[in-house]
Design a protein around this motif. Structure first.
Motif, mmCIF file in Angstrom:
data_model
loop_
_atom_site.group_PDB
_atom_site.id
_atom_site.type_symbol
_atom_site.label_atom_id
_atom_site.label_comp_id
_atom_site.label_asym_id
_atom_site.label_seq_id
_atom_site.Cartn_x
_atom_site.Cartn_y
_atom_site.Cartn_z
ATOM 1 N N ILE A 16 3.695 -36.343 -46.713
ATOM 2 C CA ILE A 16 4.091 -35.062 -46.219
ATOM 3 C C ILE A 16 3.615 -34.799 -44.839
ATOM 4 N N GLY A 17 4.512 -34.980 -43.626
ATOM 5 C CA GLY A 17 4.159 -34.835 -42.372
ATOM 6 C C GLY A 17 2.947 -35.649 -41.487
ATOM 7 N N GLY A 18 3.160 -35.209 -40.503
ATOM 8 C CA GLY A 18 2.128 -35.939 -39.301
ATOM 9 C C GLY A 18 2.716 -37.098 -38.861
ATOM 10 N N TRP A 19 3.874 -37.470 -38.864
ATOM 11 C CA TRP A 19 4.539 -38.724 -38.165
ATOM 12 C C TRP A 19 5.906 -38.347 -37.660
ATOM 13 N N GLU A 38 -2.019 -38.803 -51.290
ATOM 14 C CA GLU A 38 -0.845 -38.629 -50.249
ATOM 15 C C GLU A 38 -1.023 -39.896 -49.452
ATOM 16 N N VAL A 39 -0.123 -40.439 -49.154
ATOM 17 C CA VAL A 39 0.142 -41.616 -48.028
ATOM 18 C C VAL A 39 0.454 -41.248 -46.838
ATOM 19 N N ARG A 40 -0.499 -41.613 -45.889
ATOM 20 C CA ARG A 40 -0.497 -40.743 -44.478
ATOM 21 C C ARG A 40 0.204 -42.006 -43.563
ATOM 22 N N TRP A 41 1.439 -41.649 -42.735
ATOM 23 C CA TRP A 41 1.848 -42.346 -41.996
ATOM 24 C C TRP A 41 1.557 -42.231 -40.253
ATOM 25 N N ASP A 42 0.627 -41.289 -40.315
ATOM 26 C CA ASP A 42 0.044 -40.801 -38.951
ATOM 27 C C ASP A 42 0.058 -41.970 -37.814
ATOM 28 N N ASP A 43 -0.466 -43.153 -38.503
ATOM 29 C CA ASP A 43 -0.762 -44.144 -37.419
ATOM 30 C C ASP A 43 0.041 -45.425 -37.552
ATOM 31 N N ALA A 44 1.278 -45.332 -38.346
ATOM 32 C CA ALA A 44 2.050 -46.414 -38.846
ATOM 33 C C ALA A 44 2.877 -46.707 -37.389
ATOM 34 N N ALA A 45 2.945 -48.068 -37.205
ATOM 35 C CA ALA A 45 3.951 -48.304 -35.874
ATOM 36 C C ALA A 45 5.100 -48.838 -36.218
ATOM 37 N N SER A 46 5.476 -48.939 -37.399
ATOM 38 C CA SER A 46 6.770 -49.507 -37.791
ATOM 39 C C SER A 46 7.058 -49.100 -39.022
ATOM 40 N N LEU A 47 8.540 -48.880 -39.391
ATOM 41 C CA LEU A 47 8.912 -48.454 -40.897
ATOM 42 C C LEU A 47 8.554 -49.480 -41.695
ATOM 43 N N THR A 48 8.356 -50.819 -41.577
ATOM 44 C CA THR A 48 7.932 -51.837 -42.413
ATOM 45 C C THR A 48 6.489 -51.569 -42.954
ATOM 46 N N GLU A 49 5.658 -51.103 -41.839
ATOM 47 C CA GLU A 49 4.167 -50.779 -42.266
ATOM 48 C C GLU A 49 3.969 -49.533 -43.137
ATOM 49 N N ALA A 50 4.844 -48.850 -42.748
ATOM 50 C CA ALA A 50 4.948 -47.370 -43.406
ATOM 51 C C ALA A 50 5.332 -47.611 -44.934
#
Length: 543
Positions: free
Chosen positions: A115-118, A83-95
């Motif tokens: 899958i979730g957490g963002w 999985e790729v986790r976006w939980d702590d990403a601050a921008s869509l560019t970073e994600a």
């Protein structure tokens, strides 16, 4: 797991019961996986008498190992390793960069999935990605990004891998979004569509599934989590458990797991539950992996999902839920059941009152999960019946949507923590990870204590916020109580299992907004090192 050489260990120069800023002169002596004593440095130096290796924790706070009282560990284990986790990403560019990295490291055709957490409200762009953007960062890999249980976005390769084209209709209980010209946009909605996509993503070999479980277990330990209550869910049938049992048999679990067995599909729920109770003995397992009870879904028609739509349940389904509850009470099985709205909570209590036949269920540890909309009337009923509540930070990403449906005042009072505490109801703390929330327990503790959220919704009223000590108690003693583990887990006390976390920052001293950033620099499970950050890497001993 990694063992410390020898059967004893002394952690000293710690803060355990001491206030922030007080001299860090406390110590814990561990012998044979159990806490032998807690006291002052000098006292335990003398008691250890040189027999135990000494580890200077340099003033760090030590807390009991955290126990997530309601999570979907098993469901996450099916895909976690990739999985790729976006939980702590601050921008869509970073994600999107995280997706690009995953695709670059993966062979062509391998999924890159989130899958979730963002929540998009956390992004500076405040929006979901598009099919075209996912195509740009993962042109040769199918990509799937799920936002809660609301929406998912696929790229072109993902649409093809799922068999979605302009010629196909919507999947059962799902929707494929089309633009004004009738062309598919890559956006899908509905549980049926999500399940269709996830079935493609979860096509892993058995060794890959086993490795994914090990990875997730180690990742939980990095947060100081030493236990998790897995509550099953839709699509979790008997075969799904085999990789978990393999890791358990190998002795490679870094987290104590408590399992609830439920109905994985609609139509024959009562038969599914009867088979679970018939073929698996209640309490099967050991201190590391054990079957605890039935839940969280035992009758799908009685499930109120996210609690944002009216609950309409036919009489036959209510009768079936009641009969399943009767069987559980008669067989000594615990139940842990999903109910978000007050209407659903009332329905569950109706069934349990009938099944209990005037007896208290407190000794059976029956728990209602979520309970965001619980009324005072139903809380009093739960108190009289001996029912507890498993609470999570699911509203940290759902406050705005809840306010839209329930009204701002109702959302700001959800869940009614003050009323629950004043009634003395048994409470556990958790996340409902990983689709609805992050696995990060410190984000959950931040939500319990500050009432803040990440989606721009109303902040929870001050009256319904917990102190830091009380919130931690839910995550330790409360969760341990919910699974009959309160005499061995959830406390730093003599005779308890040496499950503990040495924290990166003092939970009782850091500013509110830094609580979610806390991690465990040293996590012990039964006295064994299951996670060690740089300051303690020297403790690891592969022998």
């Amino acid at each position: 797991m990694v063992c410390i050489a020898g059967a004893a260990l002394l952690l000293y120069n710690a803060r355990i019961n001491g206030r922030p800023g007080a001299p860090a002169t406390e110590a814990i002596l561990i012998e044979h996986g159990t806490i032998a004593a807690i006291g002052g440095n000098a006292e335990l130096y003398e008691r250890a008498n040189g027999a135990a290796p000494r580890v200077d924790v340099a003033g760090r706070r030590i807390v009991p190992g955290l126990i997530d009282g309601h999570a979907h560990v098993l469901r996450a284990e099916l895909t976690w390793g990739r999985e790729v986790r976006w939980d702590d990403a601050a921008s869509l560019t970073e994600a999107l960069e995280l997706v690009r990295r995953r695709a670059a490291d993966a062979p062509p055709g391998a999924w890159a999935h989130v899958i979730g957490g963002w929540h998009p409200a956390r992004f500076r762009e405040a929006r979901l990605p598009s099919l075209e953007e996912l195509d740009q960062v993962a042109p040769d890999n199918p990509c799937y990004v799920q936002f809660l249980y609301e929406t998912a976005v696929l790229n072109s390769a993902g649409m093809a891998a799922c068999g979605f084209s302009g010629a196909v209709g919507d999947p059962p209980d799902g929707e494929l979004e089309r633009d004004q010209h009738g062309e598919l946009t890559g956006v899908v909605r509905g549980l049926g569509a999500f399940q269709h996509c996830l079935a493609k993503i979860r096509q892993q070999t058995f060794p890959e599934q086993v490795d994914s479980i090990r990875t997730l277990s180690r990742d939980l330990a990095k947060y100081g989590l030493t236990g998790a209550v897995d509550t099953g869910g839709i699509g979790i049938g008997p075969g799904v458990y085999e990789p978990l049992y393999e890791v358990w048999r190998q002795g490679n679990l870094s987290t104590r797991i408590r399992l609830y067995l439920g109905a994985g599909s609609r139509g024959d729920e009562r038969e599914q539950l009867k088979d679970w109770m018939k073929y698996l003995p209640r309490g099967f397992g050991d201190d590391y992996l054990r079957i605890t009870g039935l839940g969280e879904i035992v009758q799908l028609a009685c499930w109120d999902a996210e609690g944002l739509e009216p609950l309409e349940v036919d009489a036959d389904s209510i009768h079936e839920f009641t009969e399943i509850s009767r069987s559980a009470v008669a067989g000594g099985w615990q139940m842990h059941v999903h109910a978000v709205t007050d209407e659903a909570i009332g329905m569950v209590l109706d069934a349990w009152e009938t099944a209990a036949q005037g007896q208290s269920l407190k000794a059976s540890r029956f728990m209602i999960a979520h309970a965001d909309g619980a009324s005072s009337q139903n809380l009093v009923r739960a108190k009289a019946l001996g029912v507890g509540f498993a609470l999570q930070d699911r509203l940290v990403l759902r406050s705005a949507a809840t306010a839209e449906k329930w009204g701002k005042a109702a959302a700001a009072g959800a869940p009614p923590l003050r009323d629950m505490v004043e009634l003395g109801l048994p409470l556990s703390g958790g996340t409902d990870a990983t689709v609805v929330s992050s696995i990060n327990p410190w984000r959950s503790l931040w939500w319990f204590t500050t009432g803040q959220n990440l989606d721009g919704g109303p902040r929870r009223e001050e009256a319904h916020r917990l102190s830091r000590a009380h919130a931690l108690d839910l995550y330790t003693r409360g969760s341990a109580w919910s699974t009959f583990d309160e005499h061995r887990q959830g406390q730093l006390a003599s005779g308890f299992a040496a499950d503990l976390a040495v924290l990166s920052d003092d939970y009782y001293a850091v500013p509110d907004d830094e609580i979610p950033d806390i991690r465990s620099e040293l996590t012990l499970l039964g006295g064994e090192v299951v996670s060690a950050a740089e300051p303690f890497e020297g403790l690891e001993d592969d022998s």
